[in-house]
Design a protein around this motif. Structure first.
Motif, PDB file in Angstrom:
ATOM      1  N   ARG A 103     -35.793  -3.812  30.499  1.00  0.00           N
ATOM      2  CA  ARG A 103     -36.828  -3.859  29.459  1.00  0.00           C
ATOM      3  C   ARG A 103     -36.502  -5.020  28.520  1.00  0.00           C
ATOM      4  O   ARG A 103     -35.933  -4.843  27.443  1.00  0.00           O
ATOM      5  CB  ARG A 103     -36.879  -2.534  28.705  1.00  0.00           C
ATOM      6  N   GLY A 139     -47.643  10.488  23.806  1.00  0.00           N
ATOM      7  CA  GLY A 139     -48.352   9.449  24.538  1.00  0.00           C
ATOM      8  C   GLY A 139     -47.457   8.408  25.173  1.00  0.00           C
ATOM      9  O   GLY A 139     -47.930   7.560  25.940  1.00  0.00           O
ATOM     10  N   SER A 140     -46.137   8.480  24.896  1.00  0.00           N
ATOM     11  CA  SER A 140     -45.219   7.465  25.423  1.00  0.00           C
ATOM     12  C   SER A 140     -43.844   8.077  25.700  1.00  0.00           C
ATOM     13  O   SER A 140     -42.820   7.555  25.283  1.00  0.00           O
ATOM     14  CB  SER A 140     -45.089   6.307  24.423  1.00  0.00           C
ATOM     15  N   LEU A 141     -43.845   9.204  26.420  1.00  0.00           N
ATOM     16  CA  LEU A 141     -42.635  10.009  26.595  1.00  0.00           C
ATOM     17  C   LEU A 141     -42.280  10.181  28.064  1.00  0.00           C
ATOM     18  O   LEU A 141     -43.122  10.525  28.887  1.00  0.00           O
ATOM     19  CB  LEU A 141     -42.842  11.387  25.956  1.00  0.00           C
ATOM     20  N   GLY A 142     -40.989   9.961  28.378  1.00  0.00           N
ATOM     21  CA  GLY A 142     -40.459  10.249  29.695  1.00  0.00           C
ATOM     22  C   GLY A 142     -39.348  11.282  29.604  1.00  0.00           C
ATOM     23  O   GLY A 142     -38.846  11.583  28.518  1.00  0.00           O
ATOM     24  N   GLU A 165     -42.210   2.461  31.063  1.00  0.00           N
ATOM     25  CA  GLU A 165     -42.645   1.594  29.967  1.00  0.00           C
ATOM     26  C   GLU A 165     -42.764   2.351  28.656  1.00  0.00           C
ATOM     27  O   GLU A 165     -43.349   1.848  27.693  1.00  0.00           O
ATOM     28  CB  GLU A 165     -43.990   0.951  30.324  1.00  0.00           C
ATOM     29  N   ASN A 166     -42.226   3.559  28.617  1.00  0.00           N
ATOM     30  CA  ASN A 166     -42.345   4.411  27.428  1.00  0.00           C
ATOM     31  C   ASN A 166     -41.409   3.958  26.305  1.00  0.00           C
ATOM     32  O   ASN A 166     -40.461   3.201  26.528  1.00  0.00           O
ATOM     33  CB  ASN A 166     -42.030   5.863  27.795  1.00  0.00           C
ATOM     34  N   SER A 167     -41.678   4.477  25.121  1.00  0.00           N
ATOM     35  CA  SER A 167     -40.822   4.221  23.959  1.00  0.00           C
ATOM     36  C   SER A 167     -39.881   5.380  23.668  1.00  0.00           C
ATOM     37  O   SER A 167     -38.944   5.236  22.890  1.00  0.00           O
ATOM     38  CB  SER A 167     -41.686   3.956  22.715  1.00  0.00           C
ATOM     39  N   THR A 178     -34.750   6.418  21.982  1.00  0.00           N
ATOM     40  CA  THR A 178     -35.939   5.624  21.672  1.00  0.00           C
ATOM     41  C   THR A 178     -35.618   4.152  21.859  1.00  0.00           C
ATOM     42  O   THR A 178     -34.458   3.729  21.767  1.00  0.00           O
ATOM     43  CB  THR A 178     -36.418   5.836  20.220  1.00  0.00           C
ATOM     44  N   ALA A 189     -39.297   5.312  15.541  1.00  0.00           N
ATOM     45  CA  ALA A 189     -39.593   6.152  16.701  1.00  0.00           C
ATOM     46  C   ALA A 189     -38.679   7.372  16.733  1.00  0.00           C
ATOM     47  O   ALA A 189     -39.122   8.493  17.014  1.00  0.00           O
ATOM     48  CB  ALA A 189     -39.461   5.339  17.981  1.00  0.00           C
ATOM     49  N   ARG A 222     -52.179   6.088  19.476  1.00  0.00           N
ATOM     50  CA  ARG A 222     -51.767   4.707  19.215  1.00  0.00           C
ATOM     51  C   ARG A 222     -52.711   4.032  18.226  1.00  0.00           C
ATOM     52  O   ARG A 222     -52.272   3.350  17.300  1.00  0.00           O
ATOM     53  CB  ARG A 222     -51.703   3.920  20.516  1.00  0.00           C
TER      54      ARG A 222
END
Length: 254
Positions: A103, A139-142, A165-167, A178, A189, A222
């Motif tokens: 990343r 919305g941006s979680l793995g 590509e998550n944050s 994060t 975050a 977002r």
């Protein structure tokens, strides 16, 4: 070890020194918010203009003690690139090096072992849409399954696959992670991530039925975040956090 350290400011570029100050501030803020775990966990940051160079905490220093000059410069393997009387924990850099390697837009990786974070990471359903804070995380979680203490290089591909590509990344039975383009981004975050977990644990402790936020609201998180921060993102809150540190935990910028 309680080594006395001379300031590194004269030997650093302006960009590196500013990164050192911000990273030291992030460590102090983690301590101030009680997210630290003695000397364990890490926050890492890329050194601007130096490919493959990162800053990380001197192993053995409490987060509340870390200063800009005490941060250690390391390579992708966690080997020291600059002189320091403090050791680095190479095993602790395993997670960070995996993320930084793939990343390239990420400037900072922040990892914690908080009670709330680990409690939620151990729940089969994971993070639930129970709060306004949760919509910005979901919305941006793995999720990454626990494989033991992060010591083996062969775990890295699975970890970066699960982050994608998550944050935000929930490390099952382990903690929270994060990433952000800046140190301020990664810290903000983590504030949202930790707060969301704390709210979930408290809501569940109440024993009643829980109301979930609708998926269509989460899908617009977002845009809502950009609107509420007037497009400034973490830069809206970072100067105020530094002022708080200057009052309550000064000395990080030395």
């Amino acid at each position: 070890m309680n080594a006395r350290l001379e300031t590194l400011r004269p030997s650093c570029s302006e960009a590196e020194w500013q990164t050192r100050v911000d990273l030291a501030a992030a460590y102090r803020l983690v301590a101030l918010f009680h997210w630290d775990d003695l000397v364990f966990t890490h926050i890492s940051a890329r050194v601007p203009g130096e490919d493959g160079a990162f800053l990380i905490n001197p192993y053995g220093m409490l987060f509340e003690e870390i200063t800009a000059s005490s941060l250690v410069k390391v390579d992708h393997e966690g080997n020291k690139l600059s002189d320091s009387p403090y050791p680095v924990n190479p095993a602790g850099f395993t997670i960070h090096s995996a993320v930084h390697a793939v990343r390239h837009e990420v400037g900072c990786v922040l990892h914690t072992h908080t009670l709330n974070g680990i409690a939620v990471s151990a729940q089969a359903e994971g993070l639930l849409p129970l709060s306004q804070q949760s919509i910005f995380v979901l919305g941006s979680l793995g999720y990454h399954d626990y494989e033991g203490v992060a010591l083996r290089d062969d775990e890295k591909p699975r970890l970066v696959r699960d982050l994608g590509e998550n944050s935000f990344l929930m490390l099952r039975n382990h903690g929270l992670l994060t990433v952000g383009k800046t140190i301020a981004d990664a810290f903000q975050a983590m504030y949202l991530f930790e707060t969301t977990c704390a709210i979930q644990v408290r809501a569940q402790a109440g024993g009643g039925s829980l109301v979930h936020v609708a998926p269509e609201i989460i899908a617009t998180a977002r845009q809502q975040a950009a609107q509420v921060t007037r497009g400034m993102g973490s830069q809206l809150i970072w100067p105020g956090l530094l002022r708080r540190l200057d009052r309550q935990m000064p000395g990080y910028g030395t």
